[in-house]
Design a protein around this motif. Sequence first.
Motif, PDB file in Angstrom:
ATOM      1  N   TYR A 279      56.555  78.337  57.087  1.00 47.88           N
ATOM      2  CA  TYR A 279      57.979  78.310  57.419  1.00 47.88           C
ATOM      3  C   TYR A 279      58.497  79.702  57.790  1.00 47.88           C
ATOM      4  O   TYR A 279      59.300  79.847  58.713  1.00 47.88           O
TER       5      TYR A 279
ATOM      6  N   VAL B  67      59.191  68.396  57.571  1.00 50.31           N
ATOM      7  CA  VAL B  67      60.604  68.219  57.258  1.00 50.31           C
ATOM      8  C   VAL B  67      60.939  68.787  55.873  1.00 50.31           C
ATOM      9  O   VAL B  67      60.124  68.720  54.946  1.00 50.31           O
TER      10      VAL B  67
ATOM     11  N   LYS C  85      70.287  75.155  57.643  1.00 47.14           N
ATOM     12  CA  LYS C  85      69.786  74.083  58.512  1.00 47.14           C
ATOM     13  C   LYS C  85      69.697  74.562  59.955  1.00 47.14           C
ATOM     14  O   LYS C  85      68.693  74.324  60.642  1.00 47.14           O
ATOM     15  N   SER C  86      70.720  75.271  60.419  1.00 47.28           N
ATOM     16  CA  SER C  86      70.741  75.762  61.790  1.00 47.28           C
ATOM     17  C   SER C  86      69.572  76.707  62.054  1.00 47.28           C
ATOM     18  O   SER C  86      68.922  76.632  63.101  1.00 47.28           O
TER      19      SER C  86
ATOM     20  N   GLU D 172      66.229  74.648  62.065  1.00 46.86           N
ATOM     21  CA  GLU D 172      66.119  73.768  63.219  1.00 46.86           C
ATOM     22  C   GLU D 172      65.937  74.553  64.513  1.00 46.86           C
ATOM     23  O   GLU D 172      65.288  74.074  65.449  1.00 46.86           O
ATOM     24  N   SER D 173      66.462  75.797  64.563  1.00 44.90           N
ATOM     25  CA  SER D 173      66.196  76.641  65.730  1.00 44.90           C
ATOM     26  C   SER D 173      64.712  76.980  65.814  1.00 44.90           C
ATOM     27  O   SER D 173      64.182  77.261  66.893  1.00 44.90           O
TER      28      SER D 173
ATOM     29  N   GLY E 147      62.396  74.819  65.027  1.00 39.44           N
ATOM     30  CA  GLY E 147      61.682  73.568  65.225  1.00 39.44           C
ATOM     31  C   GLY E 147      61.348  72.816  63.958  1.00 39.44           C
ATOM     32  O   GLY E 147      60.515  71.907  63.972  1.00 39.44           O
TER      33      GLY E 147
ATOM     34  N   LEU F  69      62.485  70.237  61.152  1.00 42.08           N
ATOM     35  CA  LEU F  69      63.460  69.181  60.914  1.00 42.08           C
ATOM     36  C   LEU F  69      64.044  69.334  59.512  1.00 42.08           C
ATOM     37  O   LEU F  69      63.312  69.490  58.534  1.00 42.08           O
ATOM     38  N   ILE F  70      65.370  69.297  59.416  1.00 42.20           N
ATOM     39  CA  ILE F  70      66.063  69.435  58.139  1.00 42.20           C
ATOM     40  C   ILE F  70      66.905  68.195  57.867  1.00 42.20           C
ATOM     41  O   ILE F  70      67.646  67.727  58.739  1.00 42.20           O
ATOM     42  N   GLN F  71      66.770  67.676  56.645  1.00 41.20           N
ATOM     43  CA  GLN F  71      67.631  66.601  56.176  1.00 41.20           C
ATOM     44  C   GLN F  71      68.525  67.162  55.073  1.00 41.20           C
ATOM     45  O   GLN F  71      68.055  67.925  54.224  1.00 41.20           O
TER      46      GLN F  71
END
Length: 322
Positions: free
Chosen positions: A19, A147, A170-171, A174-175, A177, A179-181
């Motif tokens: 990550y 995720v 989250k932003s 996700e930038s 790649g 996936l965030i829940q």
Amino acid sequence: MSENRSYAILGTGALGGFYGARLQQVGLDVHFLLRSDYEYVKKHGLFIESPDGSFRLSHVNAYRNVLDVPPCDVVVVALKTTQNNLLRQMLPSLVKDNSVVLVLQNGLGVEEDVAAIVGSNRVMGGLCFTCNDKVAPGHIRHLRYGVITLAEYACNYLTCGITERMLQVKSDFESAGVLIQLAEDLLLARWKKLICNIPFNGLTVVLNATIKDLISDVHTRALIEQMMQEMVAVAAAYGRAIADDYIEKRLKFIAKMGPYRTSTKIDFDQRRSLEVEAIFGKPLRAAQQAGLDTPQLAMLYRQLKFLDTYYCTNQAIAVLSH
């Protein structure tokens, strides 16, 4: 938190390295704390092997001493829970007034341990669903998924809802790649993950089997379902209701995942200390405190304690003594 957020990665292994590298790849300011791999990564960087696209970071901000790592906006705890005794030394110098400590660890109650050091208002939980392995120094193999479920922590695991800083983290991910829940209830999210982690992480070790083996056999599948039902009952005792069809849906999904090894099985195969207490011991004690009998979990916990002691801990002591 500032708009251009900085990240500190505590534990640059299969999870933290993956990550953290993804975040740096898209231009974020990332700082990696390492132990055994420090010299290699300082010289050669990190290599991420992934079906989503492999890449190499030839230069990373690598540190051996936590006091050399600058304070960061987001401090990611990606250590194994067996190393959480180190956090009291690591965390204080890394946090600023508005820092978030994002706990990417398996198990129950891991956020409480971090909150005792930095304060509840700084802690966020992250539950990772990914298949990764560190195959060599600085070389992380990502097989599939990735995720992360994010949720805020509050004292006694009160429900916090969705916050602005969750949206900021989250932003960033996700930038990169990832996936965030977002989840409103961290404790519910933890119990849902444990419903799967406990039977599959544990049984892959004690039965020396893959997930595909376990779910394909009628006897082990029945055992898995019994363990899952035990955890549903414990979650309910702590006010977290799990939908009646949750187990069936998870089993159908897991059946499609193939013969991959769980993180606990990887640790056992490499004779590293197992996360027995965080993943199995704490849920067992939570059940006992609620007055619930969980015989399958109790047996699994004791089996894993034996295996951890005689095949992982004792071997590690023997290596160090030489």
